[in-house]
Scaffold this motif. Structure first.
Motif, PDB file in Angstrom:
ATOM      1  N   PHE A   1       0.833  -1.204   0.000  1.00 56.60           N
ATOM      2  CA  PHE A   1       0.000   0.000   0.000  1.00 56.60           C
ATOM      3  C   PHE A   1       0.868   1.254   0.000  1.00 56.60           C
ATOM      4  N   SER A   2       1.940   1.241   0.771  1.00 49.98           N
ATOM      5  CA  SER A   2       2.857   2.385   0.802  1.00 49.98           C
ATOM      6  C   SER A   2       3.454   2.651  -0.576  1.00 49.98           C
ATOM      7  N   GLU A   3       3.817   1.587  -1.275  1.00 49.35           N
ATOM      8  CA  GLU A   3       4.364   1.725  -2.623  1.00 49.35           C
ATOM      9  C   GLU A   3       3.308   2.266  -3.581  1.00 49.35           C
ATOM     10  N   LEU A   4       2.096   1.787  -3.468  1.00 47.07           N
ATOM     11  CA  LEU A   4       1.004   2.269  -4.316  1.00 47.07           C
ATOM     12  C   LEU A   4       0.751   3.756  -4.077  1.00 47.07           C
ATOM     13  N   ARG A   5       0.730   4.140  -2.835  1.00 45.57           N
ATOM     14  CA  ARG A   5       0.512   5.552  -2.486  1.00 45.57           C
ATOM     15  C   ARG A   5       1.669   6.419  -2.972  1.00 45.57           C
ATOM     16  N   ARG A   6       2.900   5.926  -2.834  1.00 39.45           N
ATOM     17  CA  ARG A   6       4.075   6.666  -3.302  1.00 39.45           C
ATOM     18  C   ARG A   6       4.024   6.854  -4.827  1.00 39.45           C
ATOM     19  N   ARG A   7       3.685   5.801  -5.537  1.00 42.20           N
ATOM     20  CA  ARG A   7       3.590   5.865  -6.995  1.00 42.20           C
ATOM     21  C   ARG A   7       2.520   6.873  -7.428  1.00 42.20           C
ATOM     22  N   PHE A   8       1.386   6.853  -6.748  1.00 41.50           N
ATOM     23  CA  PHE A   8       0.300   7.785  -7.043  1.00 41.50           C
ATOM     24  C   PHE A   8       0.748   9.230  -6.821  1.00 41.50           C
ATOM     25  N   ARG A   9       1.372   9.475  -5.692  1.00 38.45           N
ATOM     26  CA  ARG A   9       1.808  10.843  -5.370  1.00 38.45           C
ATOM     27  C   ARG A   9       2.897  11.339  -6.309  1.00 38.45           C
ATOM     28  N   ARG A  10       3.783  10.440  -6.732  1.00 45.12           N
ATOM     29  CA  ARG A  10       4.857  10.848  -7.654  1.00 45.12           C
ATOM     30  C   ARG A  10       4.315  11.279  -9.007  1.00 45.12           C
ATOM     31  N   PHE A  11       3.138  10.835  -9.358  1.00 43.59           N
ATOM     32  CA  PHE A  11       2.519  11.273 -10.608  1.00 43.59           C
ATOM     33  C   PHE A  11       1.637  12.503 -10.384  1.00 43.59           C
ATOM     34  N   VAL A  12       0.767  12.431  -9.399  1.00 41.95           N
ATOM     35  CA  VAL A  12      -0.267  13.445  -9.216  1.00 41.95           C
ATOM     36  C   VAL A  12       0.294  14.794  -8.760  1.00 41.95           C
ATOM     37  N   PHE A  13       1.210  14.814  -7.810  1.00 46.74           N
ATOM     38  CA  PHE A  13       1.713  16.095  -7.315  1.00 46.74           C
ATOM     39  C   PHE A  13       2.453  16.891  -8.390  1.00 46.74           C
ATOM     40  N   PRO A  14       3.387  16.290  -9.130  1.00 46.39           N
ATOM     41  CA  PRO A  14       4.044  17.081 -10.184  1.00 46.39           C
ATOM     42  C   PRO A  14       3.069  17.522 -11.278  1.00 46.39           C
ATOM     43  N   MET A  15       2.137  16.658 -11.647  1.00 46.08           N
ATOM     44  CA  MET A  15       1.181  17.020 -12.693  1.00 46.08           C
ATOM     45  C   MET A  15       0.291  18.171 -12.216  1.00 46.08           C
ATOM     46  N   THR A  16      -0.125  18.132 -10.978  1.00 40.12           N
ATOM     47  CA  THR A  16      -0.933  19.221 -10.418  1.00 40.12           C
ATOM     48  C   THR A  16      -0.137  20.516 -10.377  1.00 40.12           C
ATOM     49  N   GLY A  17       1.117  20.438  -9.942  1.00 41.23           N
ATOM     50  CA  GLY A  17       1.973  21.626  -9.907  1.00 41.23           C
ATOM     51  C   GLY A  17       2.172  22.213 -11.291  1.00 41.23           C
ATOM     52  N   LEU A  18       2.419  21.359 -12.267  1.00 38.96           N
ATOM     53  CA  LEU A  18       2.603  21.820 -13.641  1.00 38.96           C
ATOM     54  C   LEU A  18       1.357  22.526 -14.155  1.00 38.96           C
ATOM     55  N   PHE A  19       0.196  21.933 -13.906  1.00 38.47           N
ATOM     56  CA  PHE A  19      -1.043  22.560 -14.368  1.00 38.47           C
ATOM     57  C   PHE A  19      -1.290  23.881 -13.655  1.00 38.47           C
ATOM     58  N   LEU A  20      -1.031  23.950 -12.362  1.00 45.38           N
ATOM     59  CA  LEU A  20      -1.247  25.205 -11.632  1.00 45.38           C
ATOM     60  C   LEU A  20      -0.331  26.316 -12.134  1.00 45.38           C
ATOM     61  N   VAL A  21       0.918  25.973 -12.440  1.00 45.53           N
ATOM     62  CA  VAL A  21       1.834  26.975 -13.007  1.00 45.53           C
ATOM     63  C   VAL A  21       1.285  27.473 -14.327  1.00 45.53           C
TER      64      VAL A  21
END
Length: 113
Positions: free
Chosen positions: A24-44
């Motif tokens: 579960f920790s790996e799944l959550r880490r993988r999800f966050r590694r995609f979603v956070f940068p993509m969200t940051g890129l879109f917000l910029v």
């Protein structure tokens, strides 16, 4: 938190057990590694558009052809990028997240019938 473990079936795990598991920790880490940068890129991208619209009137009102301006193209680009990000996420999740999430679900609920 409610448990799914019963006296008759010790193989079932609790939700807390799954949450603390390395899978579960790996799944959550993988999800966050995609979603956070993509969200940051879109917000910029979004804030650049808003700031240009507010402070660069001359640039944003530059006509590209007919009544089409740079600002209009940037605005339409917001919609295009939103749909593109959604499509990219769905494809990524189908390959990288959903199979492992399904395994964890079966761990909690038991094997599918």
């Amino acid at each position: 938190m409610s448990e799914t473990r019963s006296a008759g079936d010790p193989d079932l795990t609790t939700y807390r057990d799954v949450q603390l598991s390395p899978d579960f920790s790996e799944l959550r880490r993988r999800f966050r590694r995609f979603v956070f940068p993509m969200t940051g890129l879109f917000l910029v991208w979004y804030f650049v558009y808003v700031l240009l619209a507010d402070y660069a009137h001359g640039f944003m009102s530059t006509k590209v052809g007919g009544n089409i301006t740079v600002g209009l193209l940037f605005g339409l680009g917001q919609f295009v990028s939103t749909f593109a990000i959604t499509m990219i996420y769905v494809r990524w999740a189908d390959k990288k997240v959903d199979p492992d999430a399904e395994k964890l679900r079966h761990q909690i609920e038991g094997e599918p019938r």
